[in-house]
Motif scaffolding. Structure first.
Motif, PDB file in Angstrom:
ATOM      1  N   VAL A  17       1.430  55.298  40.865  1.00  0.00           N
ATOM      2  CA  VAL A  17       2.414  55.362  39.790  1.00  0.00           C
ATOM      3  C   VAL A  17       2.852  53.953  39.403  1.00  0.00           C
ATOM      4  CG1 VAL A  17       4.740  56.118  39.169  1.00  0.00           C
ATOM      5  CG2 VAL A  17       3.227  57.646  40.440  1.00  0.00           C
ATOM      6  N   ARG A  18       2.860  53.698  38.088  1.00  0.00           N
ATOM      7  CA  ARG A  18       3.328  52.411  37.605  1.00  0.00           C
ATOM      8  C   ARG A  18       4.567  52.605  36.731  1.00  0.00           C
ATOM      9  NH1 ARG A  18       2.598  52.132  32.333  1.00  0.00           N
ATOM     10  NH2 ARG A  18       0.798  53.074  31.306  1.00  0.00           N
ATOM     11  N   PHE A  19       5.291  51.536  36.555  1.00  0.00           N
ATOM     12  CA  PHE A  19       6.484  51.515  35.713  1.00  0.00           C
ATOM     13  C   PHE A  19       6.136  51.958  34.299  1.00  0.00           C
ATOM     14  CE2 PHE A  19       9.097  49.263  32.621  1.00  0.00           C
ATOM     15  CZ  PHE A  19      10.384  49.468  33.100  1.00  0.00           C
ATOM     16  N   ALA A  20       7.017  52.765  33.695  1.00  0.00           N
ATOM     17  CA  ALA A  20       6.869  53.166  32.297  1.00  0.00           C
ATOM     18  C   ALA A  20       8.202  52.925  31.612  1.00  0.00           C
ATOM     19  CB  ALA A  20       6.463  54.634  32.195  1.00  0.00           C
ATOM     20  N   VAL A  21       8.197  52.071  30.593  1.00  0.00           N
ATOM     21  CA  VAL A  21       9.453  51.665  29.963  1.00  0.00           C
ATOM     22  C   VAL A  21      10.205  52.869  29.409  1.00  0.00           C
ATOM     23  CG1 VAL A  21       8.381  51.170  27.721  1.00  0.00           C
ATOM     24  CG2 VAL A  21      10.500  50.022  28.365  1.00  0.00           C
ATOM     25  N   GLU A  22       9.483  53.857  28.850  1.00  0.00           N
ATOM     26  CA  GLU A  22      10.154  55.013  28.262  1.00  0.00           C
ATOM     27  C   GLU A  22      10.894  55.840  29.314  1.00  0.00           C
ATOM     28  OE1 GLU A  22       5.959  56.339  29.271  1.00  0.00           O
ATOM     29  OE2 GLU A  22       6.897  54.559  28.373  1.00  0.00           O
ATOM     30  N   ASP A  23      10.341  55.919  30.513  1.00  0.00           N
ATOM     31  CA  ASP A  23      11.002  56.699  31.562  1.00  0.00           C
ATOM     32  C   ASP A  23      12.196  55.935  32.154  1.00  0.00           C
ATOM     33  OD1 ASP A  23       9.148  58.656  31.112  1.00  0.00           O
ATOM     34  OD2 ASP A  23       7.884  58.127  32.807  1.00  0.00           O
ATOM     35  N   HIS A  24      12.079  54.608  32.193  1.00  0.00           N
ATOM     36  CA  HIS A  24      13.227  53.817  32.649  1.00  0.00           C
ATOM     37  C   HIS A  24      14.395  53.982  31.686  1.00  0.00           C
ATOM     38  CE1 HIS A  24      15.280  50.090  34.199  1.00  0.00           C
ATOM     39  NE2 HIS A  24      14.841  50.632  35.308  1.00  0.00           N
ATOM     40  N   LEU A  25      14.103  53.978  30.385  1.00  0.00           N
ATOM     41  CA  LEU A  25      15.160  54.175  29.388  1.00  0.00           C
ATOM     42  C   LEU A  25      15.704  55.602  29.449  1.00  0.00           C
ATOM     43  CD1 LEU A  25      13.513  52.255  26.431  1.00  0.00           C
ATOM     44  CD2 LEU A  25      15.658  51.623  27.559  1.00  0.00           C
ATOM     45  N   GLY A  26      14.826  56.586  29.607  1.00  0.00           N
ATOM     46  CA  GLY A  26      15.283  57.969  29.691  1.00  0.00           C
ATOM     47  C   GLY A  26      16.143  58.217  30.918  1.00  0.00           C
ATOM     48  N   ALA A  27      15.710  57.685  32.053  1.00  0.00           N
ATOM     49  CA  ALA A  27      16.519  57.807  33.267  1.00  0.00           C
ATOM     50  C   ALA A  27      17.853  57.100  33.089  1.00  0.00           C
ATOM     51  CB  ALA A  27      15.760  57.226  34.459  1.00  0.00           C
TER      52      ALA A  27
END
Length: 218
Positions: A118-128
């Motif tokens: 699993v790698r970092f995903a900017v959209e999921d960081h913003l959603g979280a």
């Protein structure tokens, strides 16, 4: 002995992917955030009156569905930018019903590479971050440093969500064409577009996992 990385001293926690979920101490509630596409598509389907089978979702989502499947006895909610405030209200409702401090693991699904890492995903960081910021606004604010950073990142970039998400690697990959799009459609669902996935609080429906189905939280 607790692990230094299990965030057990905090009420609101943040980790990445199914492996990250298992690094955390067990939580009363797990919020799955997979903005492109699992969380947004499931939330939109449930908002339209449909239910979504977890087994079916595992056929088109390697990331978000895997987190939901690994959540054990926790209450599983599906969170995205499109329903972040409603997810926070659902957590507050669960805490009120339990009449006890309720721990929350917000799991950013991230992107799995060909090897499954699993790698970092900017959209999921913003959603979280959107979910955690909404929890903070409701007074559920004893957050781990990881969670606090995500929340403040969301606050700082809130006006740039559409640009941030459309410019992400995940969005560019979807634009080029991914097999998941056809699999979602074959499952009878409408894939949420990248543009729509960037809309904050587009609706107030929160999917909850009950007996293998994602249905509306009430």
């Amino acid at each position: 002995m607790p692990s230094p990385f299990d965030q057990s001293t905090y009420q609101v926690r943040l980790e990445w992917g199914a492996e990250g979920l298992h690094r955390l101490a067990p939580a009363d509630v797990v919020v799955v955030v997979d903005v492109l596409r699992f969380s947004s598509t499931v939330a939109d389907a449930v908002a339209s009156g449909s239910s979504v089978s977890l087994d079916d979702a595992r056929g088109w989502s390697r990331n978000g569905a895997a987190v939901a499947a690994g959540a054990g006895d926790s209450v599983v909610l599906v969170g995205s930018l499109r329903n972040a405030s409603s997810v926070a209200r659902a957590v507050a409702t669960l805490q009120e019903r339990r009449q006890a401090r309720t721990s929350v693991a917000v799991i950013a699904a991230g992107e799995a590479d060909a090897a499954g890492a699993v790698r970092f995903a900017v959209e999921d960081h913003l959603g979280a971050g959107a979910v955690i910021a909404a929890l903070t606004d409701l007074g559920i604010d004893h957050t781990a440093p990881d969670a606090a950073v995500a929340a403040e990142g969301f606050r700082a970039l809130k006006r740039a969500l559409r640009h941030m998400i459309s410019a992400s690697g995940s969005a560019r990959e979807i634009a080029e064409g991914v097999a998941a799009t056809e699999r979602i459609t074959s499952a009878g669902l409408v894939p949420t577009s990248t543009v729509a996935a960037a809309e904050i609080d587009a609706h107030d429906v929160v999917p909850v996992l009950r007996d293998g189905l994602f249905v509306a939280f009430d």
